[in-house]
Design a protein around this motif. Structure first.
Motif, mmCIF file in Angstrom:
data_model
loop_
_atom_site.group_PDB
_atom_site.id
_atom_site.type_symbol
_atom_site.label_atom_id
_atom_site.label_comp_id
_atom_site.label_asym_id
_atom_site.label_seq_id
_atom_site.Cartn_x
_atom_site.Cartn_y
_atom_site.Cartn_z
ATOM 1 N N TYR A 190 53.466 42.020 36.807
ATOM 2 C CA TYR A 190 53.371 43.486 36.725
ATOM 3 C C TYR A 190 51.896 43.919 36.710
ATOM 4 N N GLU A 191 51.073 43.159 35.983
ATOM 5 C CA GLU A 191 49.664 43.532 35.832
ATOM 6 C C GLU A 191 48.847 43.337 37.110
ATOM 7 N N ASP A 192 49.456 42.779 38.153
ATOM 8 C CA ASP A 192 48.772 42.689 39.448
ATOM 9 C C ASP A 192 48.907 43.992 40.242
ATOM 10 N N THR A 193 49.695 44.913 39.732
ATOM 11 C CA THR A 193 49.858 46.194 40.404
ATOM 12 C C THR A 193 48.525 46.920 40.516
ATOM 13 N N ALA A 194 48.137 47.275 41.726
ATOM 14 C CA ALA A 194 46.837 47.907 41.966
ATOM 15 C C ALA A 194 46.725 48.252 43.447
ATOM 16 N N VAL A 195 45.686 48.999 43.763
ATOM 17 C CA VAL A 195 45.279 49.151 45.157
ATOM 18 C C VAL A 195 44.279 48.039 45.445
ATOM 19 N N TYR A 196 44.516 47.293 46.483
ATOM 20 C CA TYR A 196 43.659 46.180 46.863
ATOM 21 C C TYR A 196 42.780 46.607 48.047
ATOM 22 N N TYR A 197 41.484 46.395 47.867
ATOM 23 C CA TYR A 197 40.504 46.801 48.875
ATOM 24 C C TYR A 197 39.804 45.580 49.456
ATOM 25 N N CYS A 198 39.782 45.525 50.744
ATOM 26 C CA CYS A 198 38.983 44.531 51.448
ATOM 27 C C CYS A 198 37.538 45.028 51.512
ATOM 28 N N PHE A 199 36.575 44.107 51.421
ATOM 29 C CA PHE A 199 35.174 44.512 51.510
ATOM 30 C C PHE A 199 34.374 43.499 52.309
ATOM 31 N N PRO A 214 45.444 51.824 38.124
ATOM 32 C CA PRO A 214 45.281 53.185 37.620
ATOM 33 C C PRO A 214 44.524 53.219 36.295
ATOM 34 N N GLY A 215 43.487 54.047 36.237
ATOM 35 C CA GLY A 215 42.712 54.190 35.015
ATOM 36 C C GLY A 215 41.764 53.050 34.726
ATOM 37 N N MET A 216 41.661 52.107 35.653
ATOM 38 C CA MET A 216 40.815 50.934 35.435
ATOM 39 C C MET A 216 39.666 50.914 36.440
ATOM 40 N N GLN A 217 38.634 50.137 36.095
ATOM 41 C CA GLN A 217 37.545 49.957 37.044
ATOM 42 C C GLN A 217 37.957 48.984 38.145
ATOM 43 N N ARG A 218 37.312 49.132 39.264
ATOM 44 C CA ARG A 218 37.553 48.202 40.366
ATOM 45 C C ARG A 218 37.022 46.823 39.966
ATOM 46 N N GLU A 219 37.810 45.766 40.217
ATOM 47 C CA GLU A 219 37.371 44.419 39.856
ATOM 48 C C GLU A 219 37.462 43.492 41.057
ATOM 49 N N LEU A 220 36.516 42.566 41.092
ATOM 50 C CA LEU A 220 36.476 41.577 42.161
ATOM 51 C C LEU A 220 37.581 40.551 41.937
ATOM 52 N N VAL A 221 38.426 40.378 42.924
ATOM 53 C CA VAL A 221 39.538 39.430 42.830
ATOM 54 C C VAL A 221 39.173 38.102 43.477
ATOM 55 N N ALA A 222 38.608 38.153 44.666
ATOM 56 C CA ALA A 222 38.279 36.933 45.392
ATOM 57 C C ALA A 222 37.276 37.239 46.485
ATOM 58 N N SER A 223 36.443 36.245 46.804
ATOM 59 C CA SER A 223 35.462 36.427 47.870
ATOM 60 C C SER A 223 35.151 35.110 48.545
#
Length: 119
Positions: free
Chosen positions: A88-97, A41-50
């Motif tokens: 706690y800081e891993d809380t987010a919506v995770y998107y597959c791409f 929330p309130g953050m930019q989308r960030e690449l986690v893994a690819s």
């Protein structure tokens, strides 16, 4: 129509694990790379893994490198994000791409799956 369908999100306590799955309906090999972004929330989308499709080279965000693993099952056209020791800081919506470099460059997204880590 390309579909990437995530599953596996949920609510966990800090220190627990989750595994996210993403079914790639047109096949992992149809993309140059596949993986996961997240957006808190309130953050930019960030690449986690690819993963690059043709040779399986992987990238994992430094801040989660010792806790998250990306993998794939080509027979099932599914990619995974194994997350352990969640914080706690891993809380987010995770998107597959899925990203295609062939012109025109394009990125296809899943609908997102919520991961909530309670402290």
């Amino acid at each position: 129509q390309v579909q990437l369908v995530e599953s596996g999100g949920g609510v966990v306590q800090a220190g627990e694990s989750l595994r996210l799955s993403c079914l790639v309906s047109r096949g992992i090999s149809s993309f140059n790379s596949v993986g996961w972004y997240r957006q808190a929330p309130g953050m930019q989308r960030e690449l986690v893994a690819s993963l690059t499709s043709y040779d399986g080279r992987s990238y994992v965000l430094d801040s989660v490198k010792d806790r998250f693993t990306i993998s794939r099952n080509n027979a099932k056209d599914t990619i995974y994000l194994q997350m352990s020791s969640l914080k706690y800081e891993d809380t987010a919506v995770y998107y597959c791409f899925g990203e295609s470099l062939m012109p025109p460059h394009s990125i296809d997204w899943g609908q997102g799956t919520q991961v909530t880590v309670s402290s």
